[in-house]
Design a protein around this motif. Structure first.
Motif: not given
Length: 410
Positions: A231-245
């Motif tokens: 969660t950033s200071d700008e009130d966004w939550t950044y959610v990360f993911g990946g593929d199954d290469a």
């Protein structure tokens, strides 16, 4: 690069995550792109690290406690979240419950052990209070969504029940996977979901699907989100993911990023995906932010920490070092550019005859005041029966271990 056949046929508890992570690389993320200005961040890398024997030992103590038969005795996919009352909720993927017996084991070795027929549950949760593990919630905490499918919990956040509400809940991101045939022996990626847990009793109130990937024809291109959430200071939550290469014989997966307004993780329509130039509500347009499929990239799980204006992501190194070595990338924005991989380090592995590997590095801000990273340990073997036998004859193998990191200039 490790032998592909050995990696593909590695089996045993939790090795779906191990397969996905061991060849991965770290992603660094979390500032919104408008903060990617000259001088806003500086290169960061691991300058030193030290083992955390007390924390590692606490999981060993709890796992070896034979006073109950329904407690956690080992698991992987380690994630954590601090609750408003100060407790820490630990979340695990494939988990052994059952009974642990003191040494010697049935073959005369000085290891605590469990019956190798002990059943596995697909997920579990353990509550810690004042640094001591207290109890295991009824497991599995998150039920299977359908026959042949299961849920693995990943990142979790405490949010307001709705924007502006004073009532707090825990949102847990879940990966749904479906039974598959070779090379999908650890399940086909299916969907990202978000569960809501009530506070303070940690009861599952509901689960919503935020990203269904079943319409993506090539399973190796399906993306699951939630390996880490910042969660950033700008009130966004950044959610990360990946593929199954990796299942498609590519050494490293690609990383993707989505963002969600604060307190809205459980609202599918609130999710936005980076499409290479801007944020879009159309998930099919998303583009990777890191990964060339070879030397650079991520596993399906990685972790992120913010150090001043810089964000650092940790993962297992690509190639042969991926069985033992943690590396990192750094960036000034969640959308990149990502720089690295940096010089890695190799945390301690248990002394054990045969092959063991480290995987799934995860940072735990819930512990506060220091940069603590966990990593899981598992057995590498050609058959599931042999792997499960080795994990059962020495129960200390299939548990998280911890190190404390210090970051310095790259």
């Amino acid at each position: 690069m490790p032998d592909d056949s050995r990696v593909r046929h590695r089996t045993g508890a939790g090795l779906g995550l191990l397969l996905a992570l061991v060849l991965g690389a770290v992603l660094l993320t979390a500032l919104p792109e408008e903060d990617d200005r000259e001088g806003a961040c500086t290169p960061r890398t691991v300058s030193s690290w030290a083992a955390e024997p007390d924390l590692t030992g606490e999981f060993a103590r709890y796992g070896d406690d034979a006073s109950r038969a329904d407690d956690w005795t080992g698991g992987d996919g380690t994630h954590s979240v601090r609750l408003p009352d100060g407790r820490v909720l630990w979340l695990f993927s494939d988990t052994y419950l059952g009974q642990v017996y003191g040494p010697p084991n049935p073959v005369g070795e000085s290891y605590a052990w469990r019956d190798q027929n002990t059943p596995l549950v697909r997920n579990s949760a353990v509550v810690m209070s004042d640094g001591r593990l207290q109890n295991t919630l009824p497991a599995p905490l998150f039920p299977d969504p359908a026959p042949g499918q299961w849920r693995w919990p990943v990142a979790a956040k405490v949010e307001a029940r709705s924007p502006g509400s004073s009532d707090k809940v825990v949102r847990v991101l879940l990966w749904t996977r479906t039974n598959g045939t070779y090379p999908w022996i650890y399940g086909v990626p299916t969907a990202t979901e978000v569960a809501t847990l009530s506070l303070p009793d940690l009861r599952v109130e509901g689960i919503v699907k935020v990203l269904d990937q079943q319409q993506v024809r090539e399973p190796e291109r399906r993306v699951l989100f939630g390996t880490t959430a910042v969660t950033s200071d700008e009130d966004w939550t950044y959610v990360f993911g990946g593929d199954d290469a990796q299942a498609a014989s590519r050494p490293a997966s690609k990383a993707y990023v989505a963002r969600v307004p604060r307190d809205r993780l459980a609202e599918p329509d609130a999710w936005e995906y980076w499409d290479g130039g801007r944020w879009s509500t159309i998930s099919s347009r998303m583009k990777p932010v890191l990964g060339d499929g070879q030397r650079k990239g991520v596993g399906s799980a990685f972790t992120v920490v913010r150090d001043g204006g810089t964000w650092v992501l940790f993962t297992m190194a690509a190639g042969a070092e991926g069985l033992t070595t943690v590396t990192s990338y750094w960036a000034c924005s969640p959308t990149g550019p990502w720089r690295g991989p940096t010089k890695g380090f190799s945390p301690p592995l248990p002394e054990q005859k045969g092959e063991v590997a480290a995987y799934n590095p995860q940072v735990h801000p819930a512990l506060g005041g220091r940069l603590v990273l966990s990593y899981d340990v598992n057995w590498l073997d050609a058959t599931g029966a042999a792997a499960q036998s080795n994990l059962s004859r020495n129960v200390s193998l299939y548990r998280p271990r911890f190190v404390t990191l210090k970051l310095g200039s790259g």
